[in-house]
Design an enzyme around this catalytic site. Structure first.
Site, PDB file in Angstrom:
ATOM      1  N   HIS A  73       1.750   0.897   2.937  1.00 30.43           N
ATOM      2  CA  HIS A  73       2.436   1.335   1.536  1.00 30.43           C
ATOM      3  C   HIS A  73       1.812   2.885   1.270  1.00 30.43           C
ATOM      4  CE1 HIS A  73      -0.660  -0.819   0.114  1.00 30.43           C
ATOM      5  NE2 HIS A  73      -0.867  -0.183  -0.849  1.00 30.43           N
ATOM      6  N   HIS A 123       1.712   5.565  -1.672  1.00 37.55           N
ATOM      7  CA  HIS A 123       1.856   5.515  -3.300  1.00 37.55           C
ATOM      8  C   HIS A 123       2.230   6.910  -3.391  1.00 37.55           C
ATOM      9  CE1 HIS A 123      -0.990   2.152  -4.377  1.00 37.55           C
ATOM     10  NE2 HIS A 123      -1.422   2.573  -3.002  1.00 37.55           N
TER      11      HIS A 123
HETATM   12  P1  AMP Z   1      -3.536  -0.512  -2.584  1.00 37.93           P
HETATM   13  O1  AMP Z   1      -4.547  -0.666  -3.481  1.00 37.93           O
HETATM   14  O2  AMP Z   1      -3.442   0.624  -1.786  1.00 37.93           O
HETATM   15  O3  AMP Z   1      -3.297  -1.735  -1.639  1.00 37.93           O
HETATM   16  O4  AMP Z   1      -1.949  -0.646  -3.471  1.00 37.93           O
HETATM   17  C1  AMP Z   1      -1.411  -1.784  -3.897  1.00 37.93           C
HETATM   18  C2  AMP Z   1      -0.541  -1.509  -4.883  1.00 37.93           C
HETATM   19  O5  AMP Z   1       0.457  -2.591  -5.080  1.00 37.93           O
HETATM   20  C3  AMP Z   1      -1.399  -1.464  -6.437  1.00 37.93           C
HETATM   21  O6  AMP Z   1      -1.039  -0.143  -6.815  1.00 37.93           O
HETATM   22  C4  AMP Z   1      -0.607  -2.589  -7.013  1.00 37.93           C
HETATM   23  O7  AMP Z   1      -0.645  -2.274  -8.450  1.00 37.93           O
HETATM   24  C5  AMP Z   1       0.576  -2.669  -6.396  1.00 37.93           C
HETATM   25  N1  AMP Z   1       1.297  -4.086  -6.451  1.00 37.93           N
HETATM   26  C6  AMP Z   1       0.712  -5.263  -6.482  1.00 37.93           C
HETATM   27  N2  AMP Z   1       1.696  -6.069  -6.442  1.00 37.93           N
HETATM   28  C7  AMP Z   1       2.986  -5.714  -6.745  1.00 37.93           C
HETATM   29  C8  AMP Z   1       4.226  -6.104  -7.041  1.00 37.93           C
HETATM   30  N3  AMP Z   1       4.619  -7.497  -7.005  1.00 37.93           N
HETATM   31  N4  AMP Z   1       5.330  -4.843  -7.254  1.00 37.93           N
HETATM   32  C9  AMP Z   1       4.691  -3.783  -7.345  1.00 37.93           C
HETATM   33  N5  AMP Z   1       3.757  -3.366  -6.999  1.00 37.93           N
HETATM   34  C10 AMP Z   1       2.489  -4.352  -6.561  1.00 37.93           C
END
Ligand code: AMP
Length: 138
Positions: free
Chosen positions: A102, A104
């Site tokens: 993903h 950001h």
């Molecule tokens: P990372 O730390 O780069 O793996 O980012 C994961 C991101 O996913 C974090 O910023 C979380 O806030 C976000 N996240 C986790 N669960 C969900 C969800 N159900 N819907 C939207 N964002 C999420």
């Protein structure tokens, strides 16, 4: 790392859990980050099984970045800021916490962002922002 299709983003793609959707096409999905690092924090994910950058097929990478360009332009209009941080973490050692690739997109000003919140944001606010950003995507 092997891809686990029970991760939270795989469930969002399959429609098993909800998200505040911004944009979707055949290869990508974009939605609001639920624990935002700043107002308007969005994610763009591919609809393929990839944990991190090294797993990404070229056509899905191209699709993700094409969607990211659309989303960031819309964020700029809605959030009234030119500053957008693009971030992507590879592996738990780098801080990755969801093991589906993903990107950001974090609207911000310099030095404004830190770690993401540890609690879920207000859903009405997320839904409103998702709607506003969705409306101005070209
Ligand atoms: P990372 O730390 O780069 O793996 O980012 C994961 C991101 O996913 C974090 O910023 C979380 O806030 C976000 N996240 C986790 N669960 C969900 C969800 N159900 N819907 C939207 N964002 C999420």
């Amino acid at each position: 790392m092997a891809y686990d299709n029970q991760n939270i983003f795989a469930k969002i793609i399959r429609g098993e859990i909800p998200c505040h959707k911004i944009y979707e096409d055949d290869k990508t999905l974009s939605f609001m980050d639920i624990m935002p690092m700043a107002t308007g924090h969005a994610l763009v994910i591919p609809k393929c099984e990839a944990v991190e950058l090294s797993d990404m097929p070229a056509d899905y990478l191209q699709a993700v970045f094409s969607t990211a360009q659309k989303v960031m332009q819309a964020q700029r209009q809605v959030l009234n800021t030119e500053g957008i941080v693009q971030m992507q973490l590879n592996n738990a050692q780098a801080g990755q916490s969801v093991f589906h690739y993903h990107v950001h997109l974090i609207p911000t000003h310099v030095h404004e962002i830190g770690k993401h919140e540890d609690k879920t944001a207000n859903h009405e606010e997320l839904a409103k922002l998702a709607e506003q950003i969705r409306q101005v995507i070209v």
